[in-house]
Design a protein around this motif. Structure first.
Motif, PDB file in Angstrom:
ATOM      1  N   GLU A 177       0.854  -1.182   0.000  1.00 33.58           N
ATOM      2  CA  GLU A 177       0.000   0.000   0.000  1.00 33.58           C
ATOM      3  C   GLU A 177       0.893   1.234   0.000  1.00 33.58           C
ATOM      4  N   LEU A 228       1.630   4.593   1.252  1.00 32.40           N
ATOM      5  CA  LEU A 228       1.117   5.247   2.453  1.00 32.40           C
ATOM      6  C   LEU A 228       1.316   6.753   2.456  1.00 32.40           C
ATOM      7  N   GLN A 229       2.519   7.190   2.139  1.00 32.15           N
ATOM      8  CA  GLN A 229       2.837   8.586   2.424  1.00 32.15           C
ATOM      9  C   GLN A 229       4.035   9.036   1.613  1.00 32.15           C
ATOM     10  N   ALA A 235       6.669   6.151   1.408  1.00 33.63           N
ATOM     11  CA  ALA A 235       6.560   5.074   2.392  1.00 33.63           C
ATOM     12  C   ALA A 235       5.488   4.087   1.940  1.00 33.63           C
ATOM     13  N   ARG A 253       3.593  -6.060   4.367  1.00 34.42           N
ATOM     14  CA  ARG A 253       3.526  -7.114   5.394  1.00 34.42           C
ATOM     15  C   ARG A 253       3.625  -6.543   6.808  1.00 34.42           C
ATOM     16  N   GLY A 254       2.879  -5.499   7.060  1.00 39.11           N
ATOM     17  CA  GLY A 254       2.812  -4.956   8.421  1.00 39.11           C
ATOM     18  C   GLY A 254       3.922  -4.000   8.771  1.00 39.11           C
ATOM     19  N   VAL A 313       6.428  -0.586   7.652  1.00 40.24           N
ATOM     20  CA  VAL A 313       6.419   0.603   6.801  1.00 40.24           C
ATOM     21  C   VAL A 313       7.831   0.822   6.271  1.00 40.24           C
TER      22      VAL A 313
END
Lengths: 81, 717
Positions: A44, A46-47, A56, A60-61, A63
């Motif tokens: 995903e 993220l940022q 970022a 798998r959990g 970052v």
């Protein structure tokens, strides 16, 4: 909904995608694999960092921030409306 | 950021893979492994009592440290391995960890894992289990998991892995007793372990079967032959060399084995498995196994467990606020330090100089020879008192505050925010992290550069680390900015102005880091930035009490001790130089006068330059030396406050320009002795050490000359 392939660095922030292909070799490829980026792994975006690069990603959990050079070598499959 | 005797290089034995057993008969050797930033160092410290510095960012343990603890009737030697994500030998650290696990013959391996990110951690656990089954898995940070509503079923996990699994919260010590019990049992072969067997595709299993018996017949049980077979298939022939090296016999002469490896590789190729694909398949199987175990043992009660972290990151690293917030944090820390250090500084100096009066009385009544009194009290004691009263208060405030940012997990975000600048400077993204370590101590920052794999980028990071001011230089910067920049405004704006000045100096240091990195990578260290992946660890709730205790014991006392050790002889040297006269001038005045023209050129004077030179062993003593020199020149005998210091400096010809130039030169001059020694050790090259000496010095000389020249030309000073 349509599935498209795109390099990871083109994945819009907030979107999820599945890893399909690592277009890199040698140490870089090994590093990506160590992060758990095997086929069909969900990532995903993220940022973005303040200057837009690196970005970022949730993998798998964890970052993990990747520069665009590395992310562009990861081909992912995403659902695009 | 950590500055402990450990990291300054005492207990370091990077690359060593065996612990001499003859001296440690009956001791059990325990290896401590784990991903970066999972609390490995905290576990290590809690068990052994050693002060390995810990912080919330990846790659903290940059060299192996060892410590001991006793449990029940046995002594355990614990070896802290570098934090790695894998053992596939992508980097020096992974190689070191792998070699110790494989050839160091630990009696038990404790693998520390982060319970909030278990799946990824299991990858390493599985890789280690492939080497040795004598493993205890420590599921750490269990309180953080609880907070995020992540439930971990340790008995299921234990059943899946076939080794003991112990939940812990190392920061509070919870679960460590159980961990030690499990280690005791596994290392003493009391508990049976039945480690999970990871099976690969049939073709790979066939290939393994083609060489495993050959290896077994050669080396027996010295190392796990299945694992060795797999590595021989997966890696190039360098692994044979590694085996030979550690097992002390010639494998490359063994035609049978080489034949078997060749045949197995051909067999793989015939089945469409090229080396690259083989590696993919091996890693994929490990990751898949980790995923399925994690699915069985971990329950996420709150699907959005990381939402808070994401929200915080959305602000702290946002395009608009990321960098301004970072600067604000820095400025706030400086402001609190400047404002808060004033009063305690005065109290301490009052106290210490009251003692000096007592010492004077005592030595007078005891009839001590005058020279002895002068040497010990006026020389050594007074310098020591200065170092303590100038250094201690800012450190006691600055350290805990910075540790707080570190503990929460903010430093990797700084690296994330700044990475693009480092990329443009053709430098490694992790250089931002080593730079942050430099704020604590440049020597530690230089050692920290080991987290950078590419030798070129590592050298750049080492050579430029000194451009961020370490804690030894902060008091100088704080005092000078308070006097000459804050002092110009007075009243409420004083602390505000000096905070701004200090922030500007640090920013300038970062700018110089980038500039010099860029110049280096375009000239003597040409090359392109290598790839990197930076982990942004979850934010963690800081434990305030622990931060304070740790800053006091790990850092403040250590730094102060070092400063005192250096300051005492330096005080002696200064006193001698100030009191031995040749033809009416003291040695100190003679030397200072000699370099005075050069000092003037740089906007300073001979005494200041002398102080920087004499301060080579430790930057902490620069200001005290300046004070000592001026005072021995005779204008004033006692200084009770910053105002007195201001008077002393001004009466010795300081202007705002002197202040600015001292700050600039303090930011940019040769690294301290400890740092130079560390650079020599890290680069194994006198040439690069010389470069590390020359580059910042040249930058400082050029800049100070330019600033002083321009200011004088414009008639500003």
């Amino acid at each position: 909904m349509k599935k498209t392939f795109l390099p990871l660095n083109d994945l819009p922030i907030g979107k999820k995608a599945k890893v399909k292909l690592l277009a890199c070799n040698g140490p870089v490829r090994r590093r990506m694999l160590d992060l758990g980026m095997i086929a069909d792994t969900e990532v995903e975006a993220l940022q973005k960092s303040p200057s837009g690069d690196p970005v970022a990603y949730g993998i798998r959990g964890a970052v993990i921030a990747l520069r665009s050079e590395e992310a562009s070598k990861i081909l992912v499959e995403a659902n695009v409306l | 950021m950590g500055l402990t005797s450990n990291q300054a290089g005492r207990c370091v034995f990077a690359g060593k893979t065996t612990i001499s057993r003859s001296n440690n008969a009956g001791c059990k050797v325990i290896a401590l492994a784990g991903n970066p930033n999972v609390g490995k160092s905290t576990v290590f410290n809690s068990l052994t009592g050693l002060k390995q510095h810990t912080g919330n960012w990846p790659g903290k343990t940059v060299s192996n440290a060892e410590g001991r603890y006793k449990h029940k009737d046995k002594t355990f030697i614990m070896v802290d391995l570098p934090g790695t994500y894998s053992l596939m030998a992508n980097s020096m650290e992974e190689e070191a960890a792998r070699d110790f696990l494989c050839f160091g013959k630990p009696d038990c391996v404790v693998i520390v894992t982060d319970s909030t990110c278990l799946e990824r951690n299991l990858n390493l656990v599985l890789q280690i289990i492939e080497i040795t089954g004598k493993v205890v898995v420590c599921v750490n940070l269990i309180d953080e998991a609880k907070r995020k509503k992540i439930k971990i079923n340790c008995s299921v996990l234990s059943k899946c892995l076939g080794v003991p699994v112990i939940p812990t919260n190392a920061r509070s010590g919870w679960g460590l007793m159980e961990l030690m019990d499990a280690v005791y049992d596994v290392s003493g072969d009391v508990a049976a372990v039945a480690p999970v067997n990871i099976s690969y595709d049939e073709v790979i299993e066939n290939a393994i079967a083609m060489i495993q018996p050959k290896i077994y017949s050669l080396i027996g049980n010295k190392i796990n032959s299945r694992w060795a077979a797999l590595r021989l298939l997966d890696s190039d022939d360098t692994f044979i060399k590694v085996l030979e090296n550690y097992l002390d016999f010639e494998l490359s002469d063994n035609a049978q084995l080489l034949e078997a490896i060749k045949a197995a590789k051909e067999y793989l190729a015939k089945n469409d498995i090229c080396p690259e694909r083989l590696h993919d398949m091996i890693v994929s199987r490990l990751v898949q196994t980790a995923e399925s175990i994690s699915n069985a043992a971990v329950i996420y009660e709150n699907k959005h467990y990381s939402r808070t972290d994401k929200r915080i990151d959305n602000v702290l690293t946002s395009r608009l606020f990321g960098i301004p917030i970072m600067l604000c944090f820095l400025a706030i820390i400086f402001w609190i330090t400047i404002v808060g250090a004033n009063l305690p500084s005065r109290l301490i100096s009052d106290f210490l100089f009251a003692i000096e009066d007592k010492l004077t009385d005592i030595s007078m009544s005891a009839g001590l020879p005058k020279w002895l009194y002068a040497v010990t009290v006026q020389g050594i004691y007074r310098t020591l008192a200065w170092v303590v009263s100038v250094m201690l208060p800012p450190m006691a405030i600055f350290f805990p505050l910075f540790t707080l940012l570190e503990d929460v997990g903010y430093l990797p975000r700084i690296a994330f925010n700044l990475d693009n600048f480092f990329k443009k400077a053709c430098a490694h993204g992790k250089q931002a992290l080593t730079m942050c370590m430099g704020f604590g101590c440049n020597a530690v920052g230089v050692i920290g550069c080991r987290i950078i794999d590419s030798p070129r980028e590592r050298l750049i990071a080492i050579l430029t680390n000194v451009f961020v001011p370490c804690n030894g230089r902060f008091p100088t910067l704080i005092a000078v900015s308070a006097i000459f920049i804050g002092g110009r405004f007075g009243g409420a704006f004083a602390s505000f102005a000096s905070t701004l000045a200090l922030t500007a100096v640090v920013l300038f240091g970062i700018l110089m880091t980038l500039l010099i990195s860029y110049i280096l990578s375009k000239t003597i260290l040409k090359g392109l930035p290598s790839s990197f992946a930076l982990e942004l660890p979850p934010y963690r709730k800081p434990l305030i009490g622990r931060i304070i205790v740790r800053s006091v014991f790990d850092r403040i006392l250590f730094v102060l001790g070092r400063a005192a050790i250096v300051a005492a002889p330096a005080g002696l040297v200064i006193w001698i130089m100030a009191n031995i006269t040749i033809a009416g001038t003291s040695l100190l005045a003679f030397a200072a006068n000699f370099i005075d023209p050069f000092g003037k050129l740089l906007g300073m004077d001979g005494y200041i330059l002398m102080a920087f030179i004499l301060g080579l062993p430790a930057n902490e003593i620069v200001i005290p030396i300046i004070i000592m020199s001026y005072m021995s020149a005779g204008s004033m005998l006692e200084i009770e406050s910053l105002e007195d210091l201001r008077q002393l400096l001004i009466s010795n010809g300081w202007t705002w320009l002197t202040g600015v130039c001292v700050m600039l030169f303090s930011l940019m001059h040769f690294p301290c002795g400890t740092t130079l020694w560390t650079i020599k050790k890290e680069t194994r090259s006198a040439g690069w050490t010389l470069a590390a000496f020359a580059i910042p010095t040249a930058a400082g000389i050029i800049l100070c000359t330019a600033v002083a020249g321009i200011a004088r030309l414009l008639g500003l000073a």
